[in-house]
Design a protein around this motif. Structure first.
Motif, short mmCIF file in Angstrom:
data_model
loop_
_atom_site.label_atom_id
_atom_site.label_comp_id
_atom_site.label_asym_id
_atom_site.label_seq_id
_atom_site.Cartn_x
_atom_site.Cartn_y
_atom_site.Cartn_z
N ARG A 183 -21.21 2.75 -10.46
CA ARG A 183 -21.36 2.96 -8.93
C ARG A 183 -20.86 4.01 -8.33
NH1 ARG A 183 -21.60 -3.46 -9.07
NH2 ARG A 183 -23.61 -3.67 -9.77
N GLY A 184 -20.02 4.56 -8.70
CA GLY A 184 -19.18 5.68 -7.98
C GLY A 184 -18.11 5.25 -6.95
N ILE A 185 -17.32 6.23 -6.69
CA ILE A 185 -16.08 5.80 -5.74
C ILE A 185 -16.87 5.63 -4.19
CG2 ILE A 185 -13.98 6.77 -4.48
CD1 ILE A 185 -13.36 7.87 -7.08
N PRO A 186 -16.58 4.51 -3.57
CA PRO A 186 -17.48 4.22 -2.44
C PRO A 186 -17.00 5.15 -1.20
CG PRO A 186 -15.57 2.68 -2.71
CD PRO A 186 -15.59 3.63 -3.87
N THR A 187 -17.83 5.02 -0.25
CA THR A 187 -17.66 6.01 0.86
C THR A 187 -17.87 4.80 2.18
OG1 THR A 187 -18.50 7.77 2.19
CG2 THR A 187 -20.09 6.57 0.92
N PHE A 188 -17.36 5.31 3.31
CA PHE A 188 -17.61 4.45 4.68
C PHE A 188 -18.97 4.85 5.00
CE2 PHE A 188 -13.12 5.19 4.50
CZ PHE A 188 -12.48 3.79 4.23
N ALA A 189 -19.99 4.28 4.65
CA ALA A 189 -21.16 4.73 4.72
C ALA A 189 -21.89 4.51 6.18
CB ALA A 189 -22.20 3.49 3.91
N ASN A 190 -21.22 3.52 7.06
CA ASN A 190 -21.64 3.63 8.56
C ASN A 190 -21.09 4.82 9.38
OD1 ASN A 190 -23.11 1.08 8.91
ND2 ASN A 190 -21.13 -0.15 8.23
N ILE A 191 -19.93 5.18 8.68
CA ILE A 191 -19.45 6.48 9.60
C ILE A 191 -20.07 7.81 9.19
CG2 ILE A 191 -17.03 7.42 10.00
CD1 ILE A 191 -17.44 4.53 11.05
N GLU A 192 -20.72 8.14 7.95
CA GLU A 192 -21.03 9.33 7.77
C GLU A 192 -21.80 9.89 8.77
OE1 GLU A 192 -22.44 9.03 3.40
OE2 GLU A 192 -20.33 9.71 3.05
N ARG B 276 -16.95 11.49 0.80
CA ARG B 276 -15.95 10.29 0.91
C ARG B 276 -14.91 10.96 1.67
NH1 ARG B 276 -12.56 9.74 -3.01
NH2 ARG B 276 -13.73 11.06 -4.35
N ASP B 277 -14.39 12.17 1.50
CA ASP B 277 -13.08 12.62 1.99
C ASP B 277 -13.50 12.98 3.59
OD1 ASP B 277 -11.91 12.29 -0.13
OD2 ASP B 277 -11.54 14.71 -0.70
N VAL B 278 -14.32 13.36 3.73
CA VAL B 278 -14.76 13.58 5.38
C VAL B 278 -14.87 12.47 6.18
CG1 VAL B 278 -16.42 14.80 6.77
CG2 VAL B 278 -16.12 15.91 4.60
N ASP C 151 0.80 -1.15 -0.05
CA ASP C 151 -0.18 -0.17 -0.05
C ASP C 151 0.81 1.11 -0.09
OD1 ASP C 151 -2.20 -1.71 -0.11
OD2 ASP C 151 -2.53 -1.35 2.11
N MET C 152 1.95 1.36 0.68
CA MET C 152 2.82 2.35 0.79
C MET C 152 3.43 2.55 -0.72
SD MET C 152 4.89 1.37 4.35
CE MET C 152 5.53 2.92 4.71
N ARG C 153 3.79 1.70 -1.46
CA ARG C 153 4.61 1.88 -2.72
C ARG C 153 3.40 2.24 -3.61
NH1 ARG C 153 6.48 -3.75 -2.00
NH2 ARG C 153 8.20 -3.46 -0.48
N ASN C 154 2.14 1.81 -3.38
CA ASN C 154 1.10 2.32 -4.54
C ASN C 154 0.43 3.56 -3.89
OD1 ASN C 154 1.12 -0.05 -6.02
ND2 ASN C 154 -0.17 -1.20 -4.61
N GLY C 155 0.94 4.37 -2.91
CA GLY C 155 0.34 5.51 -2.39
C GLY C 155 -0.92 5.34 -2.09
N PHE C 156 -1.48 4.07 -1.35
CA PHE C 156 -2.88 3.79 -1.13
C PHE C 156 -3.03 3.98 0.45
CE2 PHE C 156 -6.09 1.10 0.29
CZ PHE C 156 -7.37 1.13 -0.65
N GLY C 157 -3.72 5.14 0.77
CA GLY C 157 -3.67 5.42 2.33
C GLY C 157 -5.14 5.91 2.82
N MET C 158 -5.25 6.35 3.85
CA MET C 158 -6.54 7.19 4.31
C MET C 158 -6.14 8.49 4.61
SD MET C 158 -9.12 5.61 4.30
CE MET C 158 -9.07 4.06 3.17
N PRO C 159 -6.73 9.61 4.13
CA PRO C 159 -7.94 9.59 3.25
C PRO C 159 -7.41 9.11 1.63
CG PRO C 159 -7.60 11.75 3.89
CD PRO C 159 -6.56 11.03 4.57
N PHE C 160 -8.37 8.19 1.21
CA PHE C 160 -8.00 7.73 -0.04
C PHE C 160 -8.07 8.81 -1.12
CE2 PHE C 160 -9.92 6.11 -4.04
CZ PHE C 160 -8.73 5.17 -4.57
N LYS C 161 -6.99 8.93 -2.03
CA LYS C 161 -6.91 9.93 -2.88
C LYS C 161 -6.49 9.15 -4.38
CE LYS C 161 -6.88 14.53 -1.25
NZ LYS C 161 -8.07 14.13 -0.44
N LEU C 162 -7.15 9.59 -5.38
CA LEU C 162 -6.92 8.89 -6.64
C LEU C 162 -5.61 9.65 -7.22
CD1 LEU C 162 -10.01 7.95 -8.70
CD2 LEU C 162 -8.12 6.41 -8.11
N THR C 163 -4.41 9.00 -7.39
CA THR C 163 -3.39 9.64 -7.97
C THR C 163 -3.27 9.58 -9.39
OG1 THR C 163 -2.05 7.78 -7.59
CG2 THR C 163 -1.97 9.22 -5.84
N ALA C 164 -2.34 9.94 -10.20
CA ALA C 164 -2.33 9.85 -11.52
C ALA C 164 -2.02 8.39 -11.68
CB ALA C 164 -1.27 10.72 -12.26
#
Ligand code: FMN
Length: 394
Positions: A210-219, A226-228, A178-191
């Motif tokens: 279906r769109g980029i998902p969100t943490f539905a239970n947490i909203e 999504r970012d919030v 995940d570190m190498r891929n830049g995959f973390g929280m908050p999730f950001k789509l990189t180039a």
């Protein structure tokens, strides 16, 4: 059988078939988030090797035509003792995953332990899978666990059958992929991710729909977006449950309650002494602590320690029906699988979880017939050889 499912059964008989397809159908960052582990990633192959080392001695001369994997767990009769494990941020690996898991579990009558960090709410999941939904809870310590207890109350009101508190994430871990891929929280789509997504066109089409998902239970607690919600998750979710908070949770939750992520028999005994009804022996699929033993190697000691006082289940490394038979032969009442079901979605698409459930149930039924048992209760009577089993003398 649905003709499409019948065709999938012939085309993709093993999880390895699905993994091969998921590798190109999912963007690399999503595939590696699913398949990655902590540190050097020795935990995942250890889980598999440990399960595969367990040998079960078949009995012959028994009529096995009526072998049935049906099993009762916490008062409900399921088609098989095989559940879908909770997978946080599942919708980023396959868009719509939470709904698809819920629908597959309801259709196949197997447990679905939906996670706090799923991408649909517990209310939606219980509406889609009213008979088979269990709820996995992570702690949110702020404000004396106000949100933790509210999530449990919501799960209860929505009709979740079982509550499972996860213990084996006491702190963040290091997942190098995940570190190498830049995959973390908050999730950001990189180039780079967009490029990977462009190649993985089945995923890209699904996300466009279906769109980029969100943490539905947490909203509800973080505010919408999504970012919030992702920032809120990063700040507030996690750290292990301690026994004191678990005891308070036990007090509030009136139905069956499990702890997920136990490896030491003494921790299992402690949980039982607090009135916990079930233990999921697990090392989180090798995603948290690379030195942890394979969960199946701890299973016999934990099953012996709790005896009939709690329902013991297993996860980490289950990819075939014969693994379920192995686990039941060593004292588990059932298993969960995580990656196998997600690889179903990644490898096939929307029908993938149903296909995976069907394959595991069929394989377990065949394994029962091969070993001369007709009910899942009888599996525990089979003779086993388990070279990696741990013993605790103290
Ligand atoms: C991508 C991913 C996300 C996960 N998220 C959660 C989670 O949110 N809560 C939890 O209790 N376990 C989580 N787990 C662990 C699974 O519930 C389960 O313990 C593990 O996947 C079992 O191992 P297996 O994948 O080899 O079947 C996650 C696992 C994966 C692969």
């Amino acid at each position: 059988m649905d003709p499409t499912l019948a065709q999938l059964r012939r085309q993709y008989p093993m999880v390895s078939d699905l993994e091969r397809r998921a590798r190109w159908r999912m963007p690399r960052f999503a595939f590696e988030f699913l398949q990655g582990g902590a540190g050097d990633e020795t935990g995942m192959p250890r889980n598999r090797a440990a399960l595969q080392s367990v040998q079960v001695v078949p009995r012959y001369g028994v009529s096995v035509g009526a072998a049935s994997p049906e099993t009762e767990l916490f008062g409900h009769r399921y088609a098989a003792p095989i559940g879908i494990a909770p997978i946080g941020f599942d919708g980023i690996m396959w868009p719509g995953a939470t709904r698809l898991f819920a629908q597959a579990a309801q259709a196949r009558n197997i447990p679905y332990m939906v996670g706090t960090l799923a991408t649909e709410t517990i209310e939606t999941v219980c509406a889609l899978a009213p008979d088979v939904t269990w709820f996995q809870l992570y702690p949110l310590a702020a404000d004396d666990h106000r949100v933790t207890f509210d999530l449990a109350a919501r799960a209860d009101a929505a009709g979740a059958k079982v509550l499972a508190a996860t213990l084996d994430v006491p702190a963040r871990t290091k997942r190098p992929r995940d570190m190498r891929n830049g995959f973390g929280m908050p999730f950001k789509l990189t180039a780079g991710m967009l490029w990977q997504a462009g190649i993985a066109w089945p995923w890209a089409l699904a996300i466009a729909k279906r769109g980029i998902p969100t943490f539905a239970n947490i909203e509800r607690y973080s505010g919408p977006g999504r970012d919030v919600s992702a920032r809120y998750v990063g700040q507030h979710v996690g750290g292990g449950f301690d026994w004191e908070v678990l005891a308070r949770l036990r007090d509030r939750w009136k139905g069956p309650m499990m702890v997920k992520g136990i490896l030491h028999p003494k921790d299992a005994e402690k949980a039982v002494s607090l009135g916990i009804d079930g233990i999921v022996v697990s090392n989180h699929g090798g995603r948290q602590f690379d030195a942890s033993p394979a969960s199946v190697d701890m299973l016999p000691a934990i099953a012996a320690a709790v005896g009939s006082r709690a329902t013991v289940m297993l996860d980490s490394g289950v990819t075939a029906g014969v693994d379920v038979l192995r686990a039941l032969a060593l004292g588990a009442k059932g298993v969960f699988a995580g990656r196998a079901f997600m690889l179903g979605l990644g490898g096939i698409g929307d029908l993938g979880a149903q296909h995976m459930a069907g394959a595991l149930i069929e394989e377990l039924t065949l394994a029962m017939a091969q070993s001369g048992v007709t009910t899942t209760d009888q599996i525990a009577t089979l003779a086993t050889h388990h070279p990696g089993a741990w013993r605790f003398d103290a």
